[in-house]
Scaffold this motif. Structure first.
Motif, mmCIF file in Angstrom:
data_model
loop_
_atom_site.group_PDB
_atom_site.id
_atom_site.type_symbol
_atom_site.label_atom_id
_atom_site.label_comp_id
_atom_site.label_asym_id
_atom_site.label_seq_id
_atom_site.Cartn_x
_atom_site.Cartn_y
_atom_site.Cartn_z
ATOM 1 N N THR A 105 -16.848 41.104 -40.755
ATOM 2 C CA THR A 105 -18.265 41.471 -40.657
ATOM 3 C C THR A 105 -18.797 41.282 -39.235
ATOM 4 O O THR A 105 -19.828 41.850 -38.873
ATOM 5 C CB THR A 105 -19.059 40.656 -41.711
ATOM 6 N N GLY A 134 -29.094 43.196 -48.063
ATOM 7 C CA GLY A 134 -28.099 42.366 -48.751
ATOM 8 C C GLY A 134 -27.682 41.230 -47.829
ATOM 9 O O GLY A 134 -26.503 41.039 -47.537
ATOM 10 N N THR A 135 -28.676 40.467 -47.400
ATOM 11 C CA THR A 135 -28.440 39.475 -46.335
ATOM 12 C C THR A 135 -27.601 38.283 -46.784
ATOM 13 O O THR A 135 -26.979 37.613 -45.959
ATOM 14 C CB THR A 135 -29.787 39.018 -45.728
ATOM 15 N N GLY A 136 -27.566 37.992 -48.080
ATOM 16 C CA GLY A 136 -26.747 36.858 -48.564
ATOM 17 C C GLY A 136 -27.152 35.573 -47.871
ATOM 18 O O GLY A 136 -28.307 35.143 -47.924
ATOM 19 N N ILE A 140 -25.687 37.857 -40.964
ATOM 20 C CA ILE A 140 -25.825 39.017 -40.069
ATOM 21 C C ILE A 140 -27.186 38.980 -39.365
ATOM 22 O O ILE A 140 -27.275 39.139 -38.140
ATOM 23 C CB ILE A 140 -25.673 40.336 -40.867
ATOM 24 N N ASP A 157 -32.646 40.753 -49.876
ATOM 25 C CA ASP A 157 -31.565 40.580 -50.858
ATOM 26 C C ASP A 157 -32.194 40.636 -52.240
ATOM 27 O O ASP A 157 -33.353 40.233 -52.424
ATOM 28 C CB ASP A 157 -30.826 39.255 -50.665
ATOM 29 N N VAL A 158 -31.433 41.098 -53.191
ATOM 30 C CA VAL A 158 -31.932 41.162 -54.558
ATOM 31 C C VAL A 158 -31.868 39.768 -55.209
ATOM 32 O O VAL A 158 -32.583 39.484 -56.170
ATOM 33 C CB VAL A 158 -31.118 42.231 -55.346
ATOM 34 N N SER A 184 -35.749 42.112 -52.487
ATOM 35 C CA SER A 184 -35.911 43.555 -52.657
ATOM 36 C C SER A 184 -34.609 44.170 -53.172
ATOM 37 O O SER A 184 -33.524 43.774 -52.756
ATOM 38 C CB SER A 184 -36.282 44.194 -51.310
ATOM 39 N N ASP A 185 -34.754 45.132 -54.056
ATOM 40 C CA ASP A 185 -33.616 45.966 -54.448
ATOM 41 C C ASP A 185 -33.512 47.047 -53.369
ATOM 42 O O ASP A 185 -34.319 47.989 -53.348
ATOM 43 C CB ASP A 185 -33.896 46.566 -55.834
ATOM 44 N N LEU A 186 -32.587 46.898 -52.469
ATOM 45 C CA LEU A 186 -32.456 47.751 -51.272
ATOM 46 C C LEU A 186 -33.825 47.907 -50.610
ATOM 47 O O LEU A 186 -34.408 46.920 -50.176
ATOM 48 C CB LEU A 186 -31.794 49.086 -51.621
ATOM 49 N N ASN A 202 -23.956 44.902 -45.018
ATOM 50 C CA ASN A 202 -22.633 44.670 -45.597
ATOM 51 C C ASN A 202 -22.892 44.601 -47.102
ATOM 52 O O ASN A 202 -23.091 43.530 -47.654
ATOM 53 C CB ASN A 202 -22.041 43.357 -45.073
ATOM 54 N N PRO A 204 -22.397 45.302 -51.367
ATOM 55 C CA PRO A 204 -21.251 45.268 -52.292
ATOM 56 C C PRO A 204 -20.532 46.614 -52.189
ATOM 57 O O PRO A 204 -21.184 47.658 -52.177
ATOM 58 C CB PRO A 204 -21.918 45.127 -53.668
ATOM 59 N N GLY A 225 -22.226 39.924 -58.009
ATOM 60 C CA GLY A 225 -23.231 40.885 -57.519
ATOM 61 C C GLY A 225 -23.149 41.115 -56.018
ATOM 62 O O GLY A 225 -23.774 42.033 -55.494
ATOM 63 N N ALA A 226 -22.383 40.270 -55.319
ATOM 64 C CA ALA A 226 -22.223 40.462 -53.869
ATOM 65 C C ALA A 226 -21.047 41.388 -53.578
ATOM 66 O O ALA A 226 -20.872 41.819 -52.444
ATOM 67 C CB ALA A 226 -22.004 39.112 -53.188
HETATM 68 C C1 SAM Z 1 -21.160 41.623 -49.567
HETATM 69 S S1 SAM Z 1 -22.550 40.556 -49.737
HETATM 70 C C2 SAM Z 1 -23.001 40.388 -48.019
HETATM 71 C C3 SAM Z 1 -23.685 39.106 -47.681
HETATM 72 C C4 SAM Z 1 -23.919 38.915 -46.185
HETATM 73 N N1 SAM Z 1 -24.721 39.983 -45.638
HETATM 74 C C5 SAM Z 1 -22.594 38.842 -45.438
HETATM 75 O O1 SAM Z 1 -22.225 39.822 -44.796
HETATM 76 O O2 SAM Z 1 -21.939 37.796 -45.500
HETATM 77 C C6 SAM Z 1 -23.724 41.658 -50.417
HETATM 78 C C7 SAM Z 1 -25.124 41.105 -50.649
HETATM 79 O O3 SAM Z 1 -25.936 42.160 -51.153
HETATM 80 C C8 SAM Z 1 -26.780 41.672 -52.165
HETATM 81 N N2 SAM Z 1 -27.147 42.793 -53.027
HETATM 82 C C9 SAM Z 1 -26.422 43.357 -54.033
HETATM 83 N N3 SAM Z 1 -27.106 44.377 -54.567
HETATM 84 C C10 SAM Z 1 -28.268 44.477 -53.882
HETATM 85 C C11 SAM Z 1 -29.402 45.333 -53.982
HETATM 86 N N4 SAM Z 1 -29.449 46.320 -54.887
HETATM 87 N N5 SAM Z 1 -30.439 45.141 -53.133
HETATM 88 C C12 SAM Z 1 -30.394 44.136 -52.218
HETATM 89 N N6 SAM Z 1 -29.358 43.296 -52.087
HETATM 90 C C13 SAM Z 1 -28.307 43.461 -52.902
HETATM 91 C C14 SAM Z 1 -25.975 40.582 -52.844
HETATM 92 O O4 SAM Z 1 -26.836 39.677 -53.519
HETATM 93 C C15 SAM Z 1 -25.225 39.974 -51.650
HETATM 94 O O5 SAM Z 1 -25.942 38.898 -51.111
#
Ligand code: SAM
Length: 298
Positions: A105, A134-136, A140, A157-158, A184-186, A202, A204, A225-226
Motif C-alpha cells: 500500500t 476506506g481509511t481503516g 494512508i 470508513d463504513v 460513510s458508505d463510500l 485501498n 476491499p 469487511g476490509a
Molecule cells: C483493505 S481495507 C484498507 C484499510 C487501510 N486504508 C489500509 O490501506 O490499510 C478496506 C477498508 O475499507 C472499509 N470499507 C469497506 N467497505 C466500505 C464502504 N462501502 N465504504 C467505506 N469504507 C468501506 C473497511 O472497513 C476497511 O477499513
C-alpha cells in the motif's frame, strides 16, 4: 532418548526455539516474528536483542512472551499482538477491527503524493484536498498528510470501530486539524458538491473464492469487511469508479489499490466508462499489478 536441556533460556535460545516453532506453524518470517514479540515482551527495541543474546529474561518477561508465542502460534498477526505496524515509517496502531497496513500500500501513497504535488503546482489559492476511502487504521491518510504539509484530508470508513482506531492514530500524529474522519458508505455521507484533488483508496478487493483460500492468520483475525468485495472482487471498485468523477476537481486524480486478479477487468471498466483517461498501472515490488491511477476525462 534425549534428556531435557538444563541450559538457561537466554534471549538467543528463546529466539531459536521460537523461530523453529513458528516455522513449523507456517509463518513466512519466523525469526522476525520471534524477535518482534520478544522485544515487545522485554519492552525494548528489536535491535537491542542483538546485544542481549546471553541474557536471561525475567520470569515476568518470559510469561508475557510465552502468551504472545501461543497466540501467534494460533495465527494471530504479529502486528495485532504488539498493537502496532510501521507504515511509511510511521507507527500505526492496529487491532482486530482494522486491516494491518501492508507494505504494497506504500506504492499507493507514493503515487497519491506524486499526483498531489503535480496538481499543487496548478492550484495556488487554496490547500490541496485529498479523500481517503476506506481509511481503516488511517494509515494512508496519515502518511499523505505528513508528507503534504498543507493538505486537507478527509478519511471515510463504513466501520465505526475502524474509525476509533484511525482517530487514535490521527491524534497521536497531531493531525486532527488536517484530517477529518467520517463514517460513510463510500461517498454517501459527503456533501454532494464536495470536491477533491486526489481521491485514493485501498478498498476491499478480494473475491469470494480468494477469500475462502486466504491463510487462517488473515481470515480468522482481520475484518472480513476490509477484504471481501463480492463474488469477483470488483464490487467496491466499480462503485468508486462510477461515483468518484463527481467529487474530483477538474484535472483531479483517482488512485486505487487492487489485485493482479482483477487488474484487467478494472482497467476495462475504467476505459469503458469514458470517464477516465491517462490510465497508469503500477506494479508492486513482487512485480504484481497493484495500483491503478486515473485522470478524469475533461
Ligand atoms: C483493505 S481495507 C484498507 C484499510 C487501510 N486504508 C489500509 O490501506 O490499510 C478496506 C477498508 O475499507 C472499509 N470499507 C469497506 N467497505 C466500505 C464502504 N462501502 N465504504 C467505506 N469504507 C468501506 C473497511 O472497513 C476497511 O477499513
Amino acid at each position: 532418548m534425549t534428556t531435557p536441556s538444563t541450559e538457561p533460556w537466554t534471549v538467543l535460545r528463546l529466539l531459536q526455539w521460537t523461530s523453529d516453532f513458528f516455522k513449523s506453524r507456517g509463518s513466512e518470517s519466523p525469526r522476525l516474528d520471534a524477535e518482534i514479540l520478544l522485544a515487545h515482551a522485554r519492552d525494548c527495541e528489536r535491535i537491542e536483542l542483538y546485544t542481549a543474546f546471553a541474557e536471561v529474561p525475567s520470569d515476568e518477561q518470559r510469561i508475557a512472551f510465552r502468551e504472545l508465542v501461543r497466540r501467534r502460534g494460533e495465527g494471530a498477526p504479529v502486528a495485532q499482538l504488539v498493537g502496532f505496524r510501521e507504515f511509511y515509517s510511521i507507527p500505526i496502531r492496529v487491532d482486530e477491527n482494522v486491516l494491518v497496513p501492508r507494505p504494497e500500500t506504500e506504492h499507493l501513497v507514493v503515487e497519491a503524493i506524486d499526483q498531489a504535488k503535480r496538481i499543487a503546482a496548478t492550484v495556488a489559492d487554496r490547500p490541496l484536498r485529498i479523500l481517503d476511502i476506506g481509511t481503516g487504521s488511517g494509515a494512508i491518510a496519515i502518511a499523505i498528510a505528513k508528507n503534504l504539509k498543507d493538505a486537507e484530508v478527509v478519511a471515510v470508513d463504513v466501520s465505526l470501530a475502524a474509525l476509533d482506531i484511525a482517530r487514535w492514530n490521527v491524534e497521536k500524529q497531531k493531525l486532527s486539524d488536517r484530517i477529518t474522519l467520517m463514517q460513510s458508505d463510500l461517498f454517501e455521507a459527503l456533501q454532494a458538491d464536495a470536491k477533491f484533488d486526489v481521491i485514493c483508496s485501498n478498498p476491499p478487493y478480494i473475491s469470494q473464492s480468494e477469500y475462502d483460500s486466504l491463510p487462517d492468520t488473515v481470515r480468522n483475525h482481520e475484518p472480513r469487511g476490509a477484504l471481501l468485495a463480492g463474488q469477483d472482487g470488483t464490487e467496491i471498485i466499480s462503485r468508486i469508479l462510477a461515483d468518484a468523477p463527481a467529487h474530483l476537481f477538474p484535472g483531479g486524480r483517482l488512485v486505487l489499490e487492487y489485485s493482479p486478479m482483477i487488474a484487467d477487468s478494472c482497467k476495462a471498466m475504467a476505459e469503458g466508462s469514458g470517464k477516465w483517461n491517462d490510465i497508469k498501472r503500477i506494479r508492486d515490488l513482487a512485480g504484481h499489478q497493484r495500483i491503478l491511477s486515473l485522470g478524469q476525462t475533461a
